[in-house]
Design a protein around this motif. Structure first.
Motif, PDB file in Angstrom:
ATOM      1  N   PHE A 120       1.026  -1.102   0.077  1.00 49.28           N
ATOM      2  CA  PHE A 120      -0.156   0.021  -0.050  1.00 49.28           C
ATOM      3  C   PHE A 120       0.799   1.265  -0.076  1.00 49.28           C
ATOM      4  N   TYR A 121       2.042   1.322   0.675  1.00 47.86           N
ATOM      5  CA  TYR A 121       2.848   2.410   0.814  1.00 47.86           C
ATOM      6  C   TYR A 121       4.181   2.657   0.451  1.00 47.86           C
ATOM      7  N   GLY A 122       4.613   1.417  -0.220  1.00 48.57           N
ATOM      8  CA  GLY A 122       5.909   1.146  -0.609  1.00 48.57           C
ATOM      9  C   GLY A 122       6.972   0.982   0.319  1.00 48.57           C
ATOM     10  N   LYS A 123       8.254   0.918  -0.148  1.00 48.17           N
ATOM     11  CA  LYS A 123       9.496   0.880   1.031  1.00 48.17           C
ATOM     12  C   LYS A 123       9.447   1.881   1.868  1.00 48.17           C
ATOM     13  N   GLU A 124       9.047   3.408   1.754  1.00 49.40           N
ATOM     14  CA  GLU A 124       9.192   4.189   2.751  1.00 49.40           C
ATOM     15  C   GLU A 124       8.221   3.831   4.009  1.00 49.40           C
ATOM     16  N   GLY A 125       7.136   3.137   3.629  1.00 43.08           N
ATOM     17  CA  GLY A 125       6.403   2.927   4.843  1.00 43.08           C
ATOM     18  C   GLY A 125       6.812   1.738   5.785  1.00 43.08           C
ATOM     19  N   ILE A 126       8.000   1.009   5.115  1.00 38.53           N
ATOM     20  CA  ILE A 126       8.436  -0.007   6.108  1.00 38.53           C
ATOM     21  C   ILE A 126       9.140   0.619   7.273  1.00 38.53           C
ATOM     22  N   LYS A 127       9.691   1.843   7.025  1.00 36.73           N
ATOM     23  CA  LYS A 127      10.443   2.152   8.603  1.00 36.73           C
ATOM     24  C   LYS A 127       9.516   2.421   9.322  1.00 36.73           C
ATOM     25  N   THR A 128       8.114   2.893   9.340  1.00 35.76           N
ATOM     26  CA  THR A 128       7.407   3.028  10.421  1.00 35.76           C
ATOM     27  C   THR A 128       6.892   1.606  10.824  1.00 35.76           C
ATOM     28  N   ALA A 129       7.022   0.764   9.924  1.00 42.47           N
ATOM     29  CA  ALA A 129       6.331  -0.557  10.034  1.00 42.47           C
ATOM     30  C   ALA A 129       7.357  -1.329  11.106  1.00 42.47           C
ATOM     31  N   VAL A 130       8.564  -0.963  10.922  1.00 44.58           N
ATOM     32  CA  VAL A 130       9.688  -1.926  11.696  1.00 44.58           C
ATOM     33  C   VAL A 130       9.231  -1.279  12.943  1.00 44.58           C
ATOM     34  N   LEU A 131       9.172  -0.219  13.316  1.00 51.54           N
ATOM     35  CA  LEU A 131       8.933   0.254  14.736  1.00 51.54           C
ATOM     36  C   LEU A 131       7.815  -0.067  15.373  1.00 51.54           C
ATOM     37  N   CYS A 132       6.762  -0.359  14.539  1.00 51.95           N
ATOM     38  CA  CYS A 132       5.471  -1.085  15.131  1.00 51.95           C
ATOM     39  C   CYS A 132       5.733  -2.590  15.386  1.00 51.95           C
ATOM     40  N   ASP A 133       6.684  -3.170  14.590  1.00 55.35           N
ATOM     41  CA  ASP A 133       6.804  -4.558  14.855  1.00 55.35           C
ATOM     42  C   ASP A 133       7.749  -4.578  16.017  1.00 55.35           C
ATOM     43  N   GLN A 134       8.911  -3.756  16.081  1.00 50.83           N
ATOM     44  CA  GLN A 134       9.565  -3.886  17.411  1.00 50.83           C
ATOM     45  C   GLN A 134       8.919  -3.731  18.624  1.00 50.83           C
ATOM     46  N   PRO A 248      -4.457  16.539   9.047  1.00 48.77           N
ATOM     47  CA  PRO A 248      -4.310  15.406   8.005  1.00 48.77           C
ATOM     48  C   PRO A 248      -3.358  14.455   8.349  1.00 48.77           C
ATOM     49  N   MET A 249      -3.452  13.315   8.203  1.00 45.88           N
ATOM     50  CA  MET A 249      -2.552  12.289   8.395  1.00 45.88           C
ATOM     51  C   MET A 249      -1.358  12.096   7.475  1.00 45.88           C
ATOM     52  N   GLY A 250      -0.153  11.861   8.111  1.00 46.23           N
ATOM     53  CA  GLY A 250       0.767  11.685   7.193  1.00 46.23           C
ATOM     54  C   GLY A 250       1.073  10.358   6.789  1.00 46.23           C
ATOM     55  N   LEU A 251       2.100   9.768   6.339  1.00 42.89           N
ATOM     56  CA  LEU A 251       2.285   8.448   5.822  1.00 42.89           C
ATOM     57  C   LEU A 251       2.789   7.650   7.286  1.00 42.89           C
ATOM     58  N   ALA A 252       3.466   8.066   8.124  1.00 43.70           N
ATOM     59  CA  ALA A 252       3.680   7.309   9.415  1.00 43.70           C
ATOM     60  C   ALA A 252       2.209   7.038  10.122  1.00 43.70           C
ATOM     61  N   GLU A 253       1.405   8.021  10.394  1.00 43.21           N
ATOM     62  CA  GLU A 253       0.143   7.796  11.111  1.00 43.21           C
ATOM     63  C   GLU A 253      -0.662   6.900  10.179  1.00 43.21           C
ATOM     64  N   LYS A 254      -0.812   6.820   8.840  1.00 38.90           N
ATOM     65  CA  LYS A 254      -1.546   5.896   8.132  1.00 38.90           C
ATOM     66  C   LYS A 254      -0.895   4.456   8.257  1.00 38.90           C
ATOM     67  N   VAL A 255       0.441   4.333   8.283  1.00 40.33           N
ATOM     68  CA  VAL A 255       0.990   2.962   8.624  1.00 40.33           C
ATOM     69  C   VAL A 255       0.703   2.401   9.835  1.00 40.33           C
ATOM     70  N   VAL A 256       0.454   3.310  10.984  1.00 37.90           N
ATOM     71  CA  VAL A 256       0.440   2.950  12.372  1.00 37.90           C
ATOM     72  C   VAL A 256      -1.119   2.321  12.258  1.00 37.90           C
ATOM     73  N   ILE A 257      -2.106   3.122  11.605  1.00 37.97           N
ATOM     74  CA  ILE A 257      -3.454   2.693  11.722  1.00 37.97           C
ATOM     75  C   ILE A 257      -3.720   1.189  10.881  1.00 37.97           C
ATOM     76  N   LEU A 258      -3.024   1.158   9.772  1.00 37.82           N
ATOM     77  CA  LEU A 258      -3.189  -0.055   9.121  1.00 37.82           C
ATOM     78  C   LEU A 258      -2.627  -1.310   9.864  1.00 37.82           C
ATOM     79  N   GLN A 259      -1.485  -1.023  10.657  1.00 37.20           N
ATOM     80  CA  GLN A 259      -0.724  -1.893  11.387  1.00 37.20           C
ATOM     81  C   GLN A 259      -1.688  -2.475  12.668  1.00 37.20           C
ATOM     82  N   THR A 260      -2.486  -1.510  13.062  1.00 36.15           N
ATOM     83  CA  THR A 260      -3.338  -1.784  14.175  1.00 36.15           C
ATOM     84  C   THR A 260      -4.494  -2.654  13.614  1.00 36.15           C
TER      85      THR A 260
END
Length: 305
Positions: A120-134, A248-260
């Motif tokens: 959904f958000y490409g490689k840039e979204g992975i940076k936030t996804a890593v934080l959610c994961d850890q 408005p939400m940025g990429l990081a916030e959208k990634v967080v919501i999708l991870q929840t």
């Protein structure tokens, strides 16, 4: 929907379907029944640490990083409150309560999270996804284990929990990569390319493994609990995050919501089974949650725009 997103979604579906199909034919093809164990070992002990080594040194930390890091804790604590309240109406026992809290309070933010976020958000979204994961893994390994022991009527020491954390390569890799980030040092490019190749293998292998482990055996008298668990994990908690995160939400916030909104965590279901916390319910939450989450995460992605 862009070509890149469609391509990534097709990869997800093909890998998932391939795992499910080969599981049904593994005897005819002479494939070992424990194939997912070997794949999971590679994902957990090679791809996940490589992902931390590749992405974490590049993350620009700020106060916004607190949201993805604490996301897992908020979701789990919300599950404790929600299912304790629901227990008064459904009257399920303490072990069922423990199963719902663990499985629906912890999301599949790595095995499913990484490939879906990338889709959904490409490689840039992975940076936030890593934080959610850890952050989620840290919560699983500490509060999650304590809750499992509590609902099962057992005890666990902080020493045992600490040793489990340090012996998990992905967490150790995260700590090393975090240290490199603080001193602003990254690996040489040739090493980074190795980490990236290992990290890129995570999505197809993890999805293949998840597909292999899905089955549709019938369970009795668990549908109310299953519905409650999936309602909280796939709809309620992402809705709460969506309402409270400023617009408005940025990429990081959208990634967080999708991870929840990811399906219940497979590792948490394994822990529930090990602690005898309604094993049939734990398995049903995974079997139903994973395929349904492919639809609900698409809905949340569409809603956030």
């Amino acid at each position: 929907m862009g070509l890149a997103i469609m391509s990534n979604l097709l990869l997800i579906l093909f890998c998932f379907a391939a795992g499910f199909f080969l599981k049904t034919k593994h005897k005819h093809l002479n494939l070992p029944a424990n194939t997912p164990q070997g794949i999971n070992a590679f994902v957990l002990y090679v791809s996940l640490p490589a992902m931390a080594f590749y992405y974490v040194p590049k993350i620009e930390f700020s106060l916004k990083a607190l949201v993805p890091l604490t996301m897992g804790l908020i979701v789990l604590l919300g599950a404790v409150l929600f299912f304790a309240f629901l227990q008064k109406m459904l009257h399920y026992d303490k072990k069922v309560l423990g199963c719902l809290v663990l499985c629906s309070g912890l999301g599949n933010v790595s095995f499913l999270g990484y490939p879906l976020i990338e889709a959904f958000y490409g490689k840039e979204g992975i940076k936030t996804a890593v934080l959610c994961d850890q952050g989620t893994f840290l919560v699983l390994s500490t509060l999650g284990i304590l809750l499992a022991n509590f609902y099962a009527g057992k005890q666990a020491t902080w020493k045992v929990i600490g040793l489990k954390l340090l012996h998990f390569p992905a967490f150790t890799a995260f700590l090393i990569a975090l240290g490199l980030n603080f001193v602003q040092i990254d690996f040489p490019e040739i090493i980074q390319s190795v980490w990236k190749r290992f990290a890129d293998a995570l999505s197809p292998l993890a999805l293949f493994s998840v597909g292999w482990q899905i089955s549709w055996e019938k369970e009795n008298n668990l549908w109310k609990e299953t519905f409650a668990g999936l309602f909280y994990k796939l709809l309620l908690i992402p809705c709460i995050f969506w309402l409270f995160i400023p617009q408005p939400m940025g990429l990081a916030e959208k990634v967080v919501i999708l991870q929840t909104a990811m399906a219940p965590m497979i590792t948490a279901s394994i822990i529930a089974v090990e602690y005898h916390l309604a094993p049939n319910l734990a398995n049903l939450l995974i079997r139903m949650g994973v395929p349904i989450s492919l639809l609900t995460t698409s809905f949340w992605w569409w809603l956030m725009g």
